[in-house]
Design an enzyme around this catalytic site. Structure first.
Site, PDB file in Angstrom:
ATOM      1  N   ARG A  40       0.804  -1.243   0.000  1.00 17.89           N
ATOM      2  CA  ARG A  40       0.000   0.000   0.000  1.00 17.89           C
ATOM      3  C   ARG A  40       0.828   1.280   0.000  1.00 17.89           C
ATOM      4  NH1 ARG A  40      -2.744  -3.062   3.788  1.00 17.89           N
ATOM      5  NH2 ARG A  40      -4.478  -4.176   2.833  1.00 17.89           N
ATOM      6  N   LYS A  58       2.754  11.212 -11.880  1.00 18.29           N
ATOM      7  CA  LYS A  58       2.064  10.196 -12.687  1.00 18.29           C
ATOM      8  C   LYS A  58       2.946   8.958 -12.765  1.00 18.29           C
ATOM      9  CE  LYS A  58      -0.703  13.027 -15.836  1.00 18.29           C
ATOM     10  NZ  LYS A  58      -0.903  13.400 -17.259  1.00 18.29           N
ATOM     11  N   GLU A 116      10.399  18.266 -25.649  1.00 20.53           N
ATOM     12  CA  GLU A 116       9.499  18.482 -24.500  1.00 20.53           C
ATOM     13  C   GLU A 116       9.814  19.820 -23.825  1.00 20.53           C
ATOM     14  OE1 GLU A 116       6.923  16.623 -23.952  1.00 20.53           O
ATOM     15  OE2 GLU A 116       7.388  14.610 -24.702  1.00 20.53           O
ATOM     16  N   LYS A 130       7.491  22.959 -14.999  1.00 23.83           N
ATOM     17  CA  LYS A 130       6.562  21.831 -14.841  1.00 23.83           C
ATOM     18  C   LYS A 130       6.117  21.731 -13.384  1.00 23.83           C
ATOM     19  CE  LYS A 130       4.913  17.381 -15.668  1.00 23.83           C
ATOM     20  NZ  LYS A 130       5.047  16.016 -16.130  1.00 23.83           N
ATOM     21  N   GLU A 154      -4.604  17.213 -13.332  1.00 25.56           N
ATOM     22  CA  GLU A 154      -4.932  17.510 -14.733  1.00 25.56           C
ATOM     23  C   GLU A 154      -6.399  17.869 -14.929  1.00 25.56           C
ATOM     24  OE1 GLU A 154      -2.799  15.050 -17.461  1.00 25.56           O
ATOM     25  OE2 GLU A 154      -3.897  15.868 -19.168  1.00 25.56           O
ATOM     26  N   ARG A 189      -2.893  21.924 -16.295  1.00 29.24           N
ATOM     27  CA  ARG A 189      -1.946  20.875 -16.719  1.00 29.24           C
ATOM     28  C   ARG A 189      -2.212  20.404 -18.149  1.00 29.24           C
ATOM     29  NH1 ARG A 189       0.156  16.098 -12.592  1.00 29.24           N
ATOM     30  NH2 ARG A 189       1.581  15.105 -14.049  1.00 29.24           N
ATOM     31  N   ASN A 195      -0.291  19.064 -22.982  1.00 31.58           N
ATOM     32  CA  ASN A 195      -0.602  18.193 -24.119  1.00 31.58           C
ATOM     33  C   ASN A 195      -0.324  18.873 -25.456  1.00 31.58           C
ATOM     34  OD1 ASN A 195      -1.454  15.996 -22.615  1.00 31.58           O
ATOM     35  ND2 ASN A 195      -3.488  16.917 -22.314  1.00 31.58           N
ATOM     36  N   HIS A 215       0.797  17.027 -28.542  1.00 33.39           N
ATOM     37  CA  HIS A 215       0.679  15.593 -28.261  1.00 33.39           C
ATOM     38  C   HIS A 215      -0.515  14.919 -28.936  1.00 33.39           C
ATOM     39  CE1 HIS A 215       3.950  16.215 -25.510  1.00 33.39           C
ATOM     40  NE2 HIS A 215       3.946  14.950 -25.152  1.00 33.39           N
ATOM     41  N   HIS A 254       0.774  11.698 -30.647  1.00 28.09           N
ATOM     42  CA  HIS A 254       0.406  10.315 -30.322  1.00 28.09           C
ATOM     43  C   HIS A 254      -0.153   9.588 -31.540  1.00 28.09           C
ATOM     44  CE1 HIS A 254      -0.024  11.418 -25.823  1.00 28.09           C
ATOM     45  NE2 HIS A 254       1.142  10.854 -26.060  1.00 28.09           N
ATOM     46  N   HIS A 277       9.203   9.776 -29.892  1.00 29.01           N
ATOM     47  CA  HIS A 277       8.086  10.508 -29.290  1.00 29.01           C
ATOM     48  C   HIS A 277       8.306  12.017 -29.436  1.00 29.01           C
ATOM     49  CE1 HIS A 277       4.939  11.650 -26.483  1.00 29.01           C
ATOM     50  NE2 HIS A 277       5.830  12.371 -25.817  1.00 29.01           N
TER      51      HIS A 277
HETATM   52  N1  LIG Z   1       5.053  10.260 -15.678  1.00 32.57           N
HETATM   53  C1  LIG Z   1       5.036  11.234 -16.545  1.00 32.57           C
HETATM   54  O1  LIG Z   1       4.518  12.335 -16.291  1.00 32.57           O
HETATM   55  C2  LIG Z   1       5.702  11.033 -17.865  1.00 32.57           C
HETATM   56  C3  LIG Z   1       6.022  12.134 -18.687  1.00 32.57           C
HETATM   57  C4  LIG Z   1       6.695  11.897 -19.877  1.00 32.57           C
HETATM   58  C5  LIG Z   1       7.023  10.603 -20.253  1.00 32.57           C
HETATM   59  N2  LIG Z   1       6.680   9.565 -19.446  1.00 32.57           N
HETATM   60  C6  LIG Z   1       7.039   8.182 -19.803  1.00 32.57           C
HETATM   61  O2  LIG Z   1       8.445   8.101 -19.845  1.00 32.57           O
HETATM   62  C7  LIG Z   1       8.861   7.184 -20.871  1.00 32.57           C
HETATM   63  C8  LIG Z   1       9.812   7.906 -21.781  1.00 32.57           C
HETATM   64  O3  LIG Z   1      10.897   8.385 -21.020  1.00 32.57           O
HETATM   65  P1  LIG Z   1      12.385   8.335 -21.581  1.00 32.57           P
HETATM   66  O4  LIG Z   1      12.436   9.061 -22.857  1.00 32.57           O
HETATM   67  O5  LIG Z   1      13.289   8.721 -20.490  1.00 32.57           O
HETATM   68  O6  LIG Z   1      12.529   6.791 -21.952  1.00 32.57           O
HETATM   69  P2  LIG Z   1      13.509   5.647 -21.394  1.00 32.57           P
HETATM   70  O7  LIG Z   1      13.378   5.509 -19.955  1.00 32.57           O
HETATM   71  O8  LIG Z   1      13.278   4.460 -22.250  1.00 32.57           O
HETATM   72  O9  LIG Z   1      14.953   6.260 -21.705  1.00 32.57           O
HETATM   73  C9  LIG Z   1      15.333   6.465 -23.052  1.00 32.57           C
HETATM   74  C10 LIG Z   1      16.635   5.703 -23.378  1.00 32.57           C
HETATM   75  O10 LIG Z   1      17.717   6.401 -22.791  1.00 32.57           O
HETATM   76  C11 LIG Z   1      18.482   5.516 -21.978  1.00 32.57           C
HETATM   77  N3  LIG Z   1      19.050   6.328 -20.912  1.00 32.57           N
HETATM   78  C12 LIG Z   1      18.391   6.949 -19.905  1.00 32.57           C
HETATM   79  N4  LIG Z   1      19.251   7.692 -19.188  1.00 32.57           N
HETATM   80  C13 LIG Z   1      20.469   7.517 -19.742  1.00 32.57           C
HETATM   81  C14 LIG Z   1      21.775   8.035 -19.474  1.00 32.57           C
HETATM   82  N5  LIG Z   1      21.994   8.933 -18.507  1.00 32.57           N
HETATM   83  N6  LIG Z   1      22.798   7.626 -20.242  1.00 32.57           N
HETATM   84  C15 LIG Z   1      22.590   6.758 -21.271  1.00 32.57           C
HETATM   85  N7  LIG Z   1      21.396   6.256 -21.601  1.00 32.57           N
HETATM   86  C16 LIG Z   1      20.354   6.639 -20.833  1.00 32.57           C
HETATM   87  C17 LIG Z   1      17.478   4.472 -21.538  1.00 32.57           C
HETATM   88  O11 LIG Z   1      18.122   3.305 -21.114  1.00 32.57           O
HETATM   89  C18 LIG Z   1      16.679   4.298 -22.820  1.00 32.57           C
HETATM   90  O12 LIG Z   1      17.374   3.482 -23.720  1.00 32.57           O
HETATM   91  C19 LIG Z   1       7.591   6.721 -21.539  1.00 32.57           C
HETATM   92  O13 LIG Z   1       7.231   5.474 -21.017  1.00 32.57           O
HETATM   93  C20 LIG Z   1       6.571   7.773 -21.169  1.00 32.57           C
HETATM   94  O14 LIG Z   1       5.257   7.273 -21.147  1.00 32.57           O
HETATM   95  C21 LIG Z   1       6.035   9.758 -18.268  1.00 32.57           C
HETATM   96 ZN   LIG Z   2       5.552  13.864 -24.396  1.00 30.66          ZN
END
Ligand SMILES: NC(=O)c1ccc[n+]([C@@H]2O[C@H](COP(=O)([O-])OP(=O)(O)OC[C@H]3O[C@@H](n4cnc5c(N)ncnc54)[C@H](O)[C@@H]3O)[C@@H](O)[C@H]2O)c1
Ligand SMILES: [Zn+2]
Length: 363
Positions: A122, A144, A186, A228, A238, A242, A246, A249, A253, A266
């Site tokens: 929990r 999130k 972003e 942010k 949201e 917030r 989007n 996006h 998407h 992305h």
């Molecule tokens: N929670 C939220 O508000 C929110 C917002 C935006 C995105 N997201 C989610 O986040 C994900 C995308 O995030 P992302 O782009 O970080 O993807 P990711 O975590 O897959 O990282 C991208 C790539 O970079 C590599 N990487 C990360 N840090 C590194 C470093 N310091 N050195 C070398 N390689 C490194 C990872 O291993 C991966 O291959 C998606 O699943 C998306 O839905 C969530």
């Molecule tokens: Zn995004």
């Protein structure tokens, strides 16, 4: 720099620390917040190579006992299978509620680890150490958490805030070019809907930023993360403000889906989405920027060629309507009156299709 994020009218808050070399102080900061019974570090095979050692060294220096759970790299591991494996491992290790979960990775590890922390017995303590640019300015802020299912991205999740976020821009030095650019889109998004000064800074310093200058990285990360944090403090769930995040996006998407997540990242998809939103804003006489610094050129300069991508208007509109719930055949888009002046408008299929024409290939 320390940014305070307040949730639920100040009853609950957490701190976002941003500092070069911060990973080496993780142990001290975690201990100061309350010595955990044990730390579980969730990371992936790629990030672990460069960044696990400084973190564990820092925990050891404070006498914090830890276990490491490492997943293979990739979005496809942000799923129920990984979730079950992590929980199973934690139960086997007899991790109790006094433990702390530390995520060391990009958005995938942050979203997945956040959901584990929200639900294990929990809820246990959570610290994010975001390592990608996307995670540092976006995913680690706002609470999130999520898992993907076969039906789609982020189908399972909860709002669950960490007790702190430790953001070290030095960690970005090992991030590859494509992932860095992904985060840059972003950052441009947040600048366009919320922060004119950040937009001006990026426009003036794009060469240095793209050249991975350390000082510029610290500057844009602090500014975008701070923006942010302010937005999610105002609107944690949201319900209104917030939604401006989007921007870009809705089309973004749909482009990712239409292209089956191949051929564009992305960030690039959001780049095209922002260009479309700018086209729409001009065609509807909404955009009234006072000349000069137009954002389109900046966005286009970061996009790859896209001739091989699927930009079919009818197909994309169908995906958007599936995603977004059309009302009277219209879908809500975030548009711009000016930089940092967003507004939400209902858009029809014909307005969408007209604005989409010529978007791809126009560099
Ligand atoms: N929670 C939220 O508000 C929110 C917002 C935006 C995105 N997201 C989610 O986040 C994900 C995308 O995030 P992302 O782009 O970080 O993807 P990711 O975590 O897959 O990282 C991208 C790539 O970079 C590599 N990487 C990360 N840090 C590194 C470093 N310091 N050195 C070398 N390689 C490194 C990872 O291993 C991966 O291959 C998606 O699943 C998306 O839905 C969530
Ligand atoms: Zn995004």
């Amino acid at each position: 720099m320390i940014i305070k994020v307040n949730i639920d009218r100040r009853k609950q808050s957490y701190r976002l620390h941003i500092e070069k070399g911060l990973i080496n102080k993780a142990g001290v900061l975690i201990k100061r917040a309350g010595r955990p019974d044990r730390a579980i570090i969730l990371t992936n095979s790629k990030v672990k190579r460069s960044w696990l050692a400084p973190l564990t060294k820092s925990l050891e220096s404070q006498g914090i006992d830890f276990r490491v759970i490492s997943l293979p790299d990739g979005e496809k591991y942000k799923n129920i299978d990984s979730y079950e494996k992590i929980i199973g491992r934690m139960i086997a290790e007899k991790i109790d509620r006094r433990a702390i979960l530390i995520t060391l990775g990009g958005g995938v590890i942050g979203d997945l680890g956040g959901f584990v922390a929200a639900t294990y017995k929990r809820g246990i303590r959570l610290v994010h150490i975001p390592t990608s640019l996307v995670a540092q300015v976006d995913a680690s802020i706002g609470g999130k958490t999520a898992l993907d299912t076969a039906e789609g991205k982020n189908m399972i999740g909860a709002y669950y805030n960490p007790e702190m976020v430790l953001t070290d821009p030095d960690i970005l030095t090992t991030l590859d070019e494509r992932q860095f650019r992904n985060g840059l889109f972003e950052i441009i998004k947040i600048a366009l809907v919320y922060d004119r000064r950040l937009f001006d800074y990026i426009s003036r310093n794009l060469g240095k930023i793209a050249g991975r200058d350390n000082h510029s990285a610290l500057r844009i990360v602090s500014r975008a993360a701070g923006d942010k944090a302010k937005i999610v403090t105002t609107d944690p769930y949201e319900e209104n403000l917030r939604m401006i995040l989007n921007f870009g996006h809705t089309l973004g998407h749909a482009l990712e889906t239409a292209n089956e997540y191949r051929g564009l990242s992305h960030g690039e998809a959001v780049g095209y989405g922002m260009l479309l939103a700018l086209h729409l804003s001009r065609r509807l006489n909404i955009y009234r920027a006072a000349g000069g610094n137009e954002p389109d050129g900046l966005i286009k300069s970061l996009l790859q060629r896209c001739e091989s991508l699927n930009f079919n208007p009818a197909g994309l509109w169908k995906i958007i309507c599936n995603d977004k719930k059309a009302v009277n055949g219209e879908v809500r888009f975030v548009l711009l009156e000016d930089i940092a002046r967003p507004l939400i408008r209902e858009i029809s299929k014909s307005q969408f299709s007209e604005a989409l024409k010529g978007l791809c290939g126009k560099k």
